[in-house]
Design a protein around this motif. Structure first.
Motif, PDB file in Angstrom:
ATOM      1  N   UNK A  95       0.823  -1.207   0.000  1.00 26.51           N
ATOM      2  CA  UNK A  95       0.000   0.000   0.000  1.00 26.51           C
ATOM      3  C   UNK A  95       0.858   1.258   0.000  1.00 26.51           C
ATOM      4  N   UNK A  96       1.930   1.237   0.765  1.00 27.04           N
ATOM      5  CA  UNK A  96       2.824   2.392   0.799  1.00 27.04           C
ATOM      6  C   UNK A  96       3.517   2.586  -0.551  1.00 27.04           C
ATOM      7  N   UNK A  97       3.875   1.488  -1.211  1.00 27.92           N
ATOM      8  CA  UNK A  97       4.439   1.587  -2.565  1.00 27.92           C
ATOM      9  C   UNK A  97       3.437   2.251  -3.503  1.00 27.92           C
ATOM     10  N   UNK A  98       2.175   1.840  -3.395  1.00 27.07           N
ATOM     11  CA  UNK A  98       1.138   2.388  -4.265  1.00 27.07           C
ATOM     12  C   UNK A  98       0.965   3.888  -4.036  1.00 27.07           C
ATOM     13  N   UNK A  99       1.185   4.307  -2.796  1.00 23.91           N
ATOM     14  CA  UNK A  99       1.013   5.715  -2.435  1.00 23.91           C
ATOM     15  C   UNK A  99       2.321   6.516  -2.537  1.00 23.91           C
ATOM     16  N   UNK A 100       3.393   5.857  -2.966  1.00 25.68           N
ATOM     17  CA  UNK A 100       4.708   6.492  -3.093  1.00 25.68           C
ATOM     18  C   UNK A 100       5.183   7.063  -1.756  1.00 25.68           C
ATOM     19  N   UNK A 101       4.934   6.306  -0.684  1.00 24.77           N
ATOM     20  CA  UNK A 101       5.409   6.668   0.650  1.00 24.77           C
ATOM     21  C   UNK A 101       6.633   5.818   0.973  1.00 24.77           C
ATOM     22  N   UNK A 102       7.710   6.461   1.359  1.00 23.16           N
ATOM     23  CA  UNK A 102       8.963   5.749   1.644  1.00 23.16           C
ATOM     24  C   UNK A 102       8.885   5.025   2.987  1.00 23.16           C
ATOM     25  N   UNK A 103       9.562   3.889   3.074  1.00 30.01           N
ATOM     26  CA  UNK A 103       9.599   3.137   4.323  1.00 30.01           C
ATOM     27  C   UNK A 103      10.905   2.365   4.435  1.00 30.01           C
ATOM     28  N   UNK A 104      11.258   2.029   5.650  1.00 32.69           N
ATOM     29  CA  UNK A 104      12.404   1.174   5.944  1.00 32.69           C
ATOM     30  C   UNK A 104      11.991   0.148   6.983  1.00 32.69           C
ATOM     31  N   UNK A 105      12.800  -0.882   7.122  1.00 32.34           N
ATOM     32  CA  UNK A 105      12.459  -2.011   7.975  1.00 32.34           C
ATOM     33  C   UNK A 105      13.622  -2.280   8.928  1.00 32.34           C
ATOM     34  N   UNK A 106      13.345  -2.211  10.217  1.00 27.93           N
ATOM     35  CA  UNK A 106      14.339  -2.485  11.253  1.00 27.93           C
ATOM     36  C   UNK A 106      14.020  -3.829  11.901  1.00 27.93           C
ATOM     37  N   UNK A 107      14.877  -4.825  11.742  1.00 24.04           N
ATOM     38  CA  UNK A 107      14.571  -6.158  12.269  1.00 24.04           C
ATOM     39  C   UNK A 107      14.540  -6.190  13.791  1.00 24.04           C
ATOM     40  N   UNK A 108      13.941  -7.248  14.311  1.00 23.59           N
ATOM     41  CA  UNK A 108      13.850  -7.425  15.755  1.00 23.59           C
ATOM     42  C   UNK A 108      14.166  -8.854  16.163  1.00 23.59           C
TER      43      UNK A 108
END
Length: 253
Positions: A95-108
């Motif tokens: 969904x964020x890709x579709x909206x062109x919103x940037x994101x990152x992923x921090x593992x846990x």
């Protein structure tokens, strides 16, 4: 920017340093309230706004993120354990890709790691098991037929079974159908690394009985495999006769 952050398996201090720094600087935190340790919210900024996603749909989560982006602010999407395992993050990212919103992923730190620490367990022992299968029973969320418990059990590898504590009778039957023996070692770890953690070592046959006698109905992992109680061969890596790029074998010294 949206940061998907793994909160860790339960203990507050098992969030990563990176994850904690992201949490401290977030303008908005959307956290999985049914599973994430709420004490982590003590690290948020005073003006940070929080949302409990246990009461929200995917659409509502995305709406909050969109509003936060309009204000040029930062969102932390706080998931339990490591978000890559049963975290439902792919649909959010799409969904964020579709909206062109940037994101990152921090593992846990995943709960399966927390369960190993509770049991002082190594999942991969030489000549016993070199494979760890992370899976779940089919419930309201189906599992592909090729990944049924009995088919995975046929490998006789170490199994870590999520989201299945309420179906232990059926789980036992499927494990036996797949080839495990009744006396194969098993364990139940309830709320691994939380203050109220409980752990019980039993057998495949006594899984349901053990859970019933100790009133364990949910929020537990099931571990199955001989690594829980067996003889094993010591690792070659630290054997004096084993040569590596860092150390000569004893016979070559």
């Amino acid at each position: 920017m949206v940061h998907f952050v793994g909160a860790g398996s339960g203990a507050v201090d098992l969030i990563t340093v990176r994850g904690l720094n992201l949490l401290k600087n977030a303008d908005v935190i959307i956290y999985a309230g049914s599973l994430v340790n709420k004490e982590l919210l003590n690290y948020k900024k005073d003006d940070c706004v929080t949302y409990d996603s246990a009461t929200m749909t995917l659409e509502q989560v995305i709406d909050v993120i969109k509003e936060t982006e309009k204000k040029n602010q930062t969102t932390v999407r706080l998931h339990t354990g490591d978000p890559s395992i049963y975290g439902a993050i792919r649909e959010q990212m799409d969904e964020l890709d579709r909206l062109f919103i940037s994101y990152q992923y921090c593992p846990g730190v995943s709960s399966f790691c927390g369960a190993a620490s509770a049991l002082n367990l190594e999942y991969t022992l030489p000549d016993v098991s070199q494979t760890v299968i992370l899976t779940r029973m089919a419930g309201r969320t189906p599992v592909p037929e090729k990944e049924s418990i009995e088919k995975l059990a046929a490998h006789q590898a170490t199994m870590v079974i999520f989201l299945s504590t309420g179906m232990l009778k059926e789980l036992t039957n499927r494990l036996l159908l797949g080839g495990y023996k009744e006396d194969t070692p098993a364990a139940i770890v309830y709320k691994a690394t939380w203050p109220d953690e409980k752990k019980f070592v039993c057998t495949v046959k006594t899984l349901e009985q053990t859970a019933r006698e100790n009133d364990i109905k949910q929020t537990a992992l099931i571990i199955v495999g001989d690594v829980l109680n067996c003889d094993y061969r010591r690792s070659d890596l630290y054997h004096p006769d084993f040569e590596t790029q860092f150390r000569k074998a004893r016979g070559n010294v």
